[in-house]
Design a protein around this motif. Sequence first.
Motif, PDB file in Angstrom:
ATOM      1  N   VAL A  39       0.611  -1.146   0.057  1.00 40.19           N
ATOM      2  CA  VAL A  39      -0.024  -0.074   0.052  1.00 40.19           C
ATOM      3  C   VAL A  39       0.898   1.445   0.141  1.00 40.19           C
ATOM      4  O   VAL A  39       1.881   1.221   0.549  1.00 40.19           O
ATOM      5  CB  VAL A  39      -0.824   0.064   1.225  1.00 40.19           C
ATOM      6  N   GLN A  40       0.513   2.239  -0.883  1.00 40.55           N
ATOM      7  CA  GLN A  40       1.252   3.470  -0.807  1.00 40.55           C
ATOM      8  C   GLN A  40       0.620   4.482   0.009  1.00 40.55           C
ATOM      9  O   GLN A  40      -0.696   4.851  -0.109  1.00 40.55           O
ATOM     10  CB  GLN A  40       1.174   4.061  -2.391  1.00 40.55           C
ATOM     11  N   TYR A  91      -3.068   4.014  -1.514  1.00 40.33           N
ATOM     12  CA  TYR A  91      -3.506   3.457  -2.692  1.00 40.33           C
ATOM     13  C   TYR A  91      -2.775   2.061  -2.856  1.00 40.33           C
ATOM     14  O   TYR A  91      -1.880   1.669  -2.264  1.00 40.33           O
ATOM     15  CB  TYR A  91      -3.116   4.323  -3.939  1.00 40.33           C
ATOM     16  N   PHE A  92      -3.728   1.175  -3.308  1.00 40.51           N
ATOM     17  CA  PHE A  92      -2.850  -0.047  -3.563  1.00 40.51           C
ATOM     18  C   PHE A  92      -1.862  -0.131  -4.503  1.00 40.51           C
ATOM     19  O   PHE A  92      -1.829   0.376  -5.803  1.00 40.51           O
ATOM     20  CB  PHE A  92      -3.860  -1.103  -4.338  1.00 40.51           C
ATOM     21  N   LYS A  93      -0.669  -0.879  -4.190  1.00 40.38           N
ATOM     22  CA  LYS A  93       0.555  -0.663  -5.037  1.00 40.38           C
ATOM     23  C   LYS A  93       0.737  -1.990  -5.958  1.00 40.38           C
ATOM     24  O   LYS A  93       0.041  -3.108  -5.216  1.00 40.38           O
ATOM     25  CB  LYS A  93       1.914  -0.663  -4.309  1.00 40.38           C
TER      26      LYS A  93
END
Lengths: 198, 198
Positions: free
Chosen positions: A57-58, A76-78
């Motif tokens: 996760v970012q 955000y999902f990375k």
Amino acid sequence: MNYPNGNKKKATHASSSNNQKQSFSNRGMRLEDDINQTNAYYLAKDIAVIHKKPTPVQIVNVDYPKRSAAVIKEAYFKQASTTDYNGIYKGHYIDFEAKETKNKHSFPLNNFHDHQIEHLKSVDDHGGIGFIVVRFNQLDRTFYLPAMKLFSCWERQYKDGGRKSIPLHVFENEGIEVPVGYPAIVDYISVIDQLFFK
Amino acid sequence: MNYPNGNKKKATHASSSNNQKQSFSNRGMRLEDDINQTNAYYLAKDIAVIHKKPTPVQIVNVDYPKRSAAVIKEAYFKQASTTDYNGIYKGHYIDFEAKETKNKHSFPLNNFHDHQIEHLKSVDDHGGIGFIVVRFNQLDRTFYLPAMKLFSCWERQYKDGGRKSIPLHVFENEGIEVPVGYPAIVDYISVIDQLFFK
């Protein structure tokens, strides 16, 4: 708790873009849970030490309220740079990715991305045991495919008219069907035993 | 991008609870970055395949806006169930935790939690190479301490009058100082070579 997982979503998208439909037919989509339980069993019985990596996760924004835990307010999902699972078995390094599909005849290669293939190649080069676990939900069958077999399918897709998926018969002929039972729900260690330690 | 990391926070708390002060004297607190760069170098040179695991996050609420990426709106930092780094070197499973401190004379054991110690014990039992990397920022010294040495300090703390920290001399006498340079900034693989492959 079940939380959204970018990869899993992508895998299910292959055959269903209708969320309503997906939530009803979701009951069989439990490969990740099954593997986590299997790993917990392996660990409890001192068979192997294999863990799922956290979802990358970012993190963009975090709130630090007084006298309570930090709250992540924006993230955000990375894309993962490696596979989801790794660990140790009989002194050997183990590394794999697990995916499921609703397809019946083949497994779409777009469930993987370049980084993961590169990673599995490095694992292979350095003497680790790399593979994928793929479940065909509609068939209720789960396969172990050695990383080496995945590489040849992966490269073939870039050739003229190369197919963008791994046909079921490749899993049947070049992979090994994983015994599904209890308490080792997805007993991939038994496949590793069969391939490397017998 | 540098994002908040629960563990790192905890490690710095040991010697400073003043955030203002912390941000000014933060320049040397770069162990994680240094190890990530070192791992990137090992990977690029095909020396070893070692990655940091993503920070574990408990995701509670996700927004799926149309035509753009999913946004995590509420999430919390979770305690890791394993160590931060693992991978493969010369066919061997490698597993370690890295911490830094501003203390000059000892490293507080509360930088670790039970799960991590248990995990390192399992790694040890299964024939992996487990250790910790500890940097004393004020001294500009970084040490490799084999997991086995950590266990004895960890158990001692529960005895009557047992100390809650690992004294510097334990690192000096029972660990190995990690060469710091370029391009392998924290060259822990050279220590592994020295211990296991010479």
